[in-house]
Design a protein around this motif. Structure first.
Motif, mmCIF file in Angstrom:
data_model
loop_
_atom_site.group_PDB
_atom_site.id
_atom_site.type_symbol
_atom_site.label_atom_id
_atom_site.label_comp_id
_atom_site.label_asym_id
_atom_site.label_seq_id
_atom_site.Cartn_x
_atom_site.Cartn_y
_atom_site.Cartn_z
ATOM 1 N N GLY A 126 30.087 60.330 102.067
ATOM 2 C CA GLY A 126 31.304 60.766 102.738
ATOM 3 C C GLY A 126 31.011 62.010 103.554
ATOM 4 O O GLY A 126 29.934 62.172 104.108
ATOM 5 N N ASP A 127 31.937 62.902 103.604
ATOM 6 C CA ASP A 127 31.746 64.152 104.343
ATOM 7 C C ASP A 127 31.295 65.227 103.358
ATOM 8 O O ASP A 127 32.065 66.118 102.974
ATOM 9 N N ALA A 128 30.037 65.142 102.937
ATOM 10 C CA ALA A 128 29.501 66.026 101.901
ATOM 11 C C ALA A 128 29.555 67.495 102.308
ATOM 12 O O ALA A 128 29.861 68.358 101.478
ATOM 13 N N LYS A 129 29.260 67.794 103.558
ATOM 14 C CA LYS A 129 29.271 69.197 103.985
ATOM 15 C C LYS A 129 30.673 69.793 103.907
ATOM 16 O O LYS A 129 30.848 70.931 103.490
ATOM 17 N N ARG A 130 31.667 69.027 104.309
ATOM 18 C CA ARG A 130 33.050 69.509 104.236
ATOM 19 C C ARG A 130 33.450 69.734 102.783
ATOM 20 O O ARG A 130 34.030 70.768 102.437
ATOM 21 N N ARG A 131 33.113 68.783 101.920
ATOM 22 C CA ARG A 131 33.457 68.915 100.498
ATOM 23 C C ARG A 131 32.740 70.100 99.860
ATOM 24 O O ARG A 131 33.317 70.823 99.055
ATOM 25 N N LEU A 132 31.470 70.315 100.228
ATOM 26 C CA LEU A 132 30.718 71.446 99.701
ATOM 27 C C LEU A 132 31.372 72.756 100.127
ATOM 28 O O LEU A 132 31.536 73.675 99.317
ATOM 29 N N LYS A 133 31.769 72.843 101.384
ATOM 30 C CA LYS A 133 32.438 74.050 101.885
ATOM 31 C C LYS A 133 33.741 74.292 101.130
ATOM 32 O O LYS A 133 34.053 75.430 100.749
ATOM 33 N N GLU A 134 34.506 73.229 100.872
ATOM 34 C CA GLU A 134 35.748 73.366 100.123
ATOM 35 C C GLU A 134 35.483 73.903 98.716
ATOM 36 O O GLU A 134 36.195 74.783 98.230
ATOM 37 N N LYS A 135 34.445 73.383 98.069
ATOM 38 C CA LYS A 135 34.092 73.830 96.712
ATOM 39 C C LYS A 135 33.615 75.273 96.716
ATOM 40 O O LYS A 135 33.952 76.047 95.825
ATOM 41 N N GLU A 136 32.836 75.658 97.742
ATOM 42 C CA GLU A 136 32.382 77.044 97.853
ATOM 43 C C GLU A 136 33.574 77.981 98.040
ATOM 44 O O GLU A 136 33.632 79.052 97.427
ATOM 45 N N ASP A 137 34.526 77.564 98.881
ATOM 46 C CA ASP A 137 35.727 78.365 99.092
ATOM 47 C C ASP A 137 36.530 78.492 97.790
ATOM 48 O O ASP A 137 37.043 79.560 97.464
ATOM 49 N N GLU A 138 36.606 77.374 97.065
ATOM 50 C CA GLU A 138 37.323 77.363 95.789
ATOM 51 C C GLU A 138 36.665 78.317 94.801
ATOM 52 O O GLU A 138 37.347 79.094 94.129
ATOM 53 N N LEU A 139 35.334 78.293 94.721
ATOM 54 C CA LEU A 139 34.609 79.197 93.824
ATOM 55 C C LEU A 139 34.773 80.649 94.251
ATOM 56 O O LEU A 139 34.830 81.553 93.404
ATOM 57 N N GLY A 140 34.853 80.873 95.553
ATOM 58 C CA GLY A 140 35.007 82.222 96.069
ATOM 59 C C GLY A 140 36.337 82.853 95.692
ATOM 60 O O GLY A 140 36.474 84.073 95.650
ATOM 61 N N ARG A 141 37.317 82.027 95.403
ATOM 62 C CA ARG A 141 38.648 82.526 95.026
ATOM 63 C C ARG A 141 38.701 82.921 93.558
ATOM 64 O O ARG A 141 39.664 83.493 93.111
ATOM 65 N N TRP A 142 37.704 82.622 92.776
ATOM 66 C CA TRP A 142 37.688 82.952 91.337
ATOM 67 C C TRP A 142 37.502 84.371 91.169
ATOM 68 O O TRP A 142 37.010 85.234 91.104
#
Length: 149
Positions: free
Chosen positions: A133-149
């Motif tokens: 799928g769109d792995a780069k987009r999903r990875l960026k979303e997960k990185e952003d999610e982790l950054g909010r912790w």
């Protein structure tokens, strides 16, 4: 190396050089044994330079192999709106990768190497879209999610 340079001069060849990592080969896992060298070159004639004055060569990281991949762009420009093929090194780690490449390469009715490479690129692009799928987009979303912790 002097004999090589002299031969290039006599024959009218020149090295295009390249953008990216200046080393084209590496070996070793530890700092004591790690070696990097510039082994590969893209050599052209003066006539090549006249036909393709905007030629550029890029090297790509050594993820899967100890040898760098090269991209030769003869500077003609692409079709408007055409998204070119971009190989993602992590594809090679997937167990289905090898069979996609082999099947596309061995497919009947395809002529020379350029046509085979084009077919492989198209098949890999389709396969990767389904597989990752769109792995780069999903990875960026997960990185952003982790950054909010």
């Amino acid at each position: 190396m002097d004999a090589f340079r002299e031969t290039m001069d006599v024959c009218g060849f020149h090295d295009l050089g390249f953008r990216g990592n200046k080393f084209t080969w590496q070996m070793g896992l530890h700092m004591r044994t790690f070696v990097r060298e510039k082994l590969d070159r893209v050599i052209v004639t003066e006539e090549w330079g006249l036909f393709f004055p905007r030629t550029a060569v890029s090297t790509y990281s050594l993820y899967v192999s100890d040898d760098a991949a090269f991209l030769l762009d003869e500077g003609r420009g692409g079709r408007v709106g055409h998204r070119g093929f971009k190989f993602e090194p992590f594809w090679a780690a997937d167990e289905g990768y090898g069979s996609v490449v082999k099947e596309a390469w061995d497919k009947e009715g395809i002529g020379g190497v350029a046509e085979k490479v084009q077919r492989v690129a198209g098949e890999l692009k389709s396969w990767a879209k389904v597989q990752f799928g769109d792995a780069k987009r999903r990875l960026k979303e997960k990185e952003d999610e982790l950054g909010r912790w």
